[in-house]
Design an enzyme around this catalytic site. Structure first.
Site, PDB file in Angstrom:
ATOM      1  N   GLN A 167       0.791  -1.229   0.000  1.00 12.70           N
ATOM      2  CA  GLN A 167       0.000   0.000   0.000  1.00 12.70           C
ATOM      3  C   GLN A 167       0.824   1.280   0.000  1.00 12.70           C
ATOM      4  O   GLN A 167       0.425   2.272  -0.598  1.00 12.70           O
ATOM      5  CB  GLN A 167      -0.934  -0.014   1.214  1.00 12.70           C
ATOM      6  CG  GLN A 167      -1.966   1.091   1.214  1.00 12.70           C
ATOM      7  CD  GLN A 167      -3.138   0.736   2.099  1.00 12.70           C
ATOM      8  OE1 GLN A 167      -4.039   0.023   1.687  1.00 12.70           O
ATOM      9  NE2 GLN A 167      -3.128   1.218   3.327  1.00 12.70           N
ATOM     10  N   GLU A 209      -3.021   9.690  -0.901  1.00 18.63           N
ATOM     11  CA  GLU A 209      -2.118  10.326   0.057  1.00 18.63           C
ATOM     12  C   GLU A 209      -1.029  11.157  -0.616  1.00 18.63           C
ATOM     13  O   GLU A 209      -0.040  11.527   0.014  1.00 18.63           O
ATOM     14  CB  GLU A 209      -1.531   9.264   0.988  1.00 18.63           C
ATOM     15  CG  GLU A 209      -2.639   8.583   1.784  1.00 18.63           C
ATOM     16  CD  GLU A 209      -2.148   7.576   2.799  1.00 18.63           C
ATOM     17  OE1 GLU A 209      -0.931   7.296   2.821  1.00 18.63           O
ATOM     18  OE2 GLU A 209      -2.979   7.068   3.561  1.00 18.63           O
ATOM     19  N   GLU A 291       5.180  -1.767   8.219  1.00 19.39           N
ATOM     20  CA  GLU A 291       3.892  -1.684   8.910  1.00 19.39           C
ATOM     21  C   GLU A 291       2.976  -2.809   8.434  1.00 19.39           C
ATOM     22  O   GLU A 291       2.918  -3.107   7.246  1.00 19.39           O
ATOM     23  CB  GLU A 291       3.268  -0.322   8.599  1.00 19.39           C
ATOM     24  CG  GLU A 291       1.922  -0.053   9.236  1.00 19.39           C
ATOM     25  CD  GLU A 291       1.371   1.292   8.803  1.00 19.39           C
ATOM     26  OE1 GLU A 291       0.145   1.431   8.742  1.00 19.39           O
ATOM     27  OE2 GLU A 291       2.175   2.209   8.507  1.00 19.39           O
ATOM     28  N   ASP A 318      -0.600  -1.443  12.874  1.00 21.96           N
ATOM     29  CA  ASP A 318      -1.692  -0.503  12.581  1.00 21.96           C
ATOM     30  C   ASP A 318      -3.020  -1.232  12.725  1.00 21.96           C
ATOM     31  O   ASP A 318      -3.662  -1.176  13.770  1.00 21.96           O
ATOM     32  CB  ASP A 318      -1.511   0.072  11.175  1.00 21.96           C
ATOM     33  CG  ASP A 318      -2.684   0.945  10.726  1.00 21.96           C
ATOM     34  OD1 ASP A 318      -3.474   1.375  11.595  1.00 21.96           O
ATOM     35  OD2 ASP A 318      -2.830   1.197   9.516  1.00 21.96           O
ATOM     36  N   LYS A 343      -3.575   6.344  15.210  1.00 24.47           N
ATOM     37  CA  LYS A 343      -4.615   7.036  14.433  1.00 24.47           C
ATOM     38  C   LYS A 343      -5.771   7.299  15.384  1.00 24.47           C
ATOM     39  O   LYS A 343      -6.463   6.365  15.786  1.00 24.47           O
ATOM     40  CB  LYS A 343      -5.090   6.157  13.276  1.00 24.47           C
ATOM     41  CG  LYS A 343      -4.048   5.872  12.215  1.00 24.47           C
ATOM     42  CD  LYS A 343      -4.592   4.868  11.206  1.00 24.47           C
ATOM     43  CE  LYS A 343      -3.663   4.675  10.022  1.00 24.47           C
ATOM     44  NZ  LYS A 343      -4.126   3.589   9.130  1.00 24.47           N
ATOM     45  N   ARG A 372      -5.056   9.633   8.014  1.00 21.98           N
ATOM     46  CA  ARG A 372      -5.822   8.605   7.312  1.00 21.98           C
ATOM     47  C   ARG A 372      -5.854   8.968   5.831  1.00 21.98           C
ATOM     48  O   ARG A 372      -5.535  10.086   5.451  1.00 21.98           O
ATOM     49  CB  ARG A 372      -7.265   8.506   7.832  1.00 21.98           C
ATOM     50  CG  ARG A 372      -7.439   8.147   9.289  1.00 21.98           C
ATOM     51  CD  ARG A 372      -6.743   6.879   9.736  1.00 21.98           C
ATOM     52  NE  ARG A 372      -7.091   5.646   9.063  1.00 21.98           N
ATOM     53  CZ  ARG A 372      -7.853   4.672   9.587  1.00 21.98           C
ATOM     54  NH1 ARG A 372      -8.376   4.819  10.793  1.00 21.98           N
ATOM     55  NH2 ARG A 372      -8.075   3.549   8.919  1.00 21.98           N
ATOM     56  N   LYS A 394       3.522  10.148  10.086  1.00 18.78           N
ATOM     57  CA  LYS A 394       3.217   9.637   8.753  1.00 18.78           C
ATOM     58  C   LYS A 394       2.008  10.422   8.251  1.00 18.78           C
ATOM     59  O   LYS A 394       0.903  10.244   8.752  1.00 18.78           O
ATOM     60  CB  LYS A 394       2.919   8.141   8.866  1.00 18.78           C
ATOM     61  CG  LYS A 394       2.494   7.468   7.589  1.00 18.78           C
ATOM     62  CD  LYS A 394       2.258   5.993   7.877  1.00 18.78           C
ATOM     63  CE  LYS A 394       1.207   5.443   6.952  1.00 18.78           C
ATOM     64  NZ  LYS A 394       0.949   4.019   7.181  1.00 18.78           N
TER      65      LYS A 394
END
Length: 436
Positions: A167, A209, A291, A318, A343, A372, A394
């Protein structure tokens, strides 16, 4: 007393064109806090619930009028008249009023928006920047650090419409001496990556992102492109810039056969095989952080991965931990991973978020503050990273204003602390687990 006199909720639009919840908390004296809840694409099954209306006639069912109504009615009635400076009490009132384990009555998006707006209003009433107020709530007044950015410059998986399974492919400018220098290095690599991709005839459109989202033959190809970009920018890979990945393995884990199916390159792996696949990438490239390198429920796989890689690679949970202290404590007890992604919409309140950061740090785990994929211009995570001295953040690539808003807030904070004669340290590589 910072008395709450009014609470307002509204439906606004996030960076993916979907509705989200924004809240205002008004205090006596005219102080106001404004905050919005983010939204994820690849979400852990144990996350607090993001309440959506389900009315297909509005926003394809993704409206948040129910959550907004909870803010304007039940939540507002419960906290008006309370002291905003008592963050833990405000959050607990909302949690108790909701009464569910996963905040499914009001929605974590409703509770979090109010929680953050309350913190901002309380900070304003005290004449403090938000990061300073957060440090006080954290029990560490005046203790700050500037976080090392983890910049997602190639997007795949659920964050992009391409064939790349992993991802996020990220860079960390570990050789920088300040946050601002780290951002400059990141920007220079980002622009050189665009040149590398164009020279190969690859797409330079960006994903959710802000990173590029080209079709590539393999995950290793993504790393090779980044390596070339780092070198073209004039930096040394492994010294000035290191690499990080978010596998988001749950997204390509087949629960029926127990295999990790990487359709983009036509490969399938058992749990242990996938760990060794990642180990091979780490030997070829200076990958210092991975991650979600296993499915969120594959605790046995995570234990094996930690045994194989945990002494040399930061292994971030995560979907594994979902910012939840109950789940994190189990991980700590069993030696699973060595870092947690933070998060705050996974858990749904600022108080619970701070508890997760503290638990991680007390156990020797690192904490990476994260955005997010669905974001707004709200830059609270920048203040959270500085105010908890978390060490890493991040928050996407060097494009899209919903990402850059957080970086720009960090620039302002670094500048303000330096101007006050109390510069916050930027520790670079030392912040990454196993790299000190």
């Amino acid at each position: 007393m910072a008395k709450i006199v009014k609470v307002i909720g509204r439906e606004i639009i996030d960076s993916r064109g979907n509705p989200t919840v924004e809240a205002e908390v008004h205090l006596e004296g005219g102080f106001v806090g404004l905050a919005a809840a983010p939204s994820g694409a690849s979400t852990g099954s144990r996350e607090a619930l993001e309440l959506r209306d389900g009315d297909k006639a509005r926003f394809l069912g993704k409206g948040v009028l129910k959550a907004v109504s909870a803010v304007n009615n039940e939540i507002a009635h419960a906290i008006v008249g309370k002291d905003a400076s008592n963050q833990a009490e405000i959050d607990q009132i909302m949690i108790d009023l909701d009464g569910t384990d996963n905040k499914s009555k009001f929605g974590a998006n409703a509770i979090l928006a109010v929680s953050l707006a309350n913190a901002k209003a309380a900070a304003a009433s005290k004449g403090l920047p938000l990061y300073a107020h957060i440090a006080e709530l954290n029990g560490t007044p005046g203790v700050y650090s500037m976080p090392l950015p983890m910049m997602n410059i190639i997007n795949g998986g659920e964050h992009a419409d391409n064939n790349v399974d992993i991802q996020e492919f990220m860079i960390q400018p570990v050789g920088a001496s300040t946050l601002k220098e780290a951002l400059r290095i990141g920007a220079e690599v980002f622009h050189n990556l665009a040149k590398v991709l164009k020279a190969k005839g690859l797409n330079t459109a960006v994903g959710d992102e802000g990173g590029f989202a080209p079709n590539l033959a393999s995950n290793a190809d993504a790393l090779a492109c980044i390596k070339e970009a780092v070198e073209k920018a004039g930096y040394v890979l492994g010294k000035d810039v290191t690499l990080a990945m978010d596998c988001a393995s749950s997204e390509f884990y087949n629960k029926d056969n127990g295999l990790y199916e990487m359709k983009g390159e036509g490969k399938s792996f058992t749990s242990q095989e996938f760990t060794h696949y990642l180990e091979g990438l780490c030997k070829e490239y200076p990958i210092v952080s991975i991650e979600d390198g296993q499915d969120e429920s594959d605790w046995e796989g995570f234990a094996y991965q930690t045994k194989v890689l945990g002494d040399k690679v930061q292994l971030v949970g995560d979907d594994l931990f979902v910012t939840n202290t109950k789940i994190l404590s189990r991980g700590i007890e069993n030696g699973i991973a060595n870092s947690i992604l933070i998060k705050f919409n996974q858990i749904g309140s600022l108080t619970e978020t701070l508890a997760a950061i503290k638990m991680a740090k007390d156990a020797g785990y690192t904490a990476v503050i994260s955005h997010r994929s669905g974001e707004t211009e709200d830059a609270t995570i920048a203040d959270l990273a500085v105010g908890t001295a978390a060490g890493q953040i991040k928050t996407g690539s060097m494009s899209r204003s919903d990402r850059v808003a957080k970086y720009n807030q960090l620039i302002r904070i670094e500048e303000a602390l330096a101007a006050a004669g109390t510069p916050a340290p930027f520790n670079g590589r030392k912040e990454v687990k196993g790299q000190a």
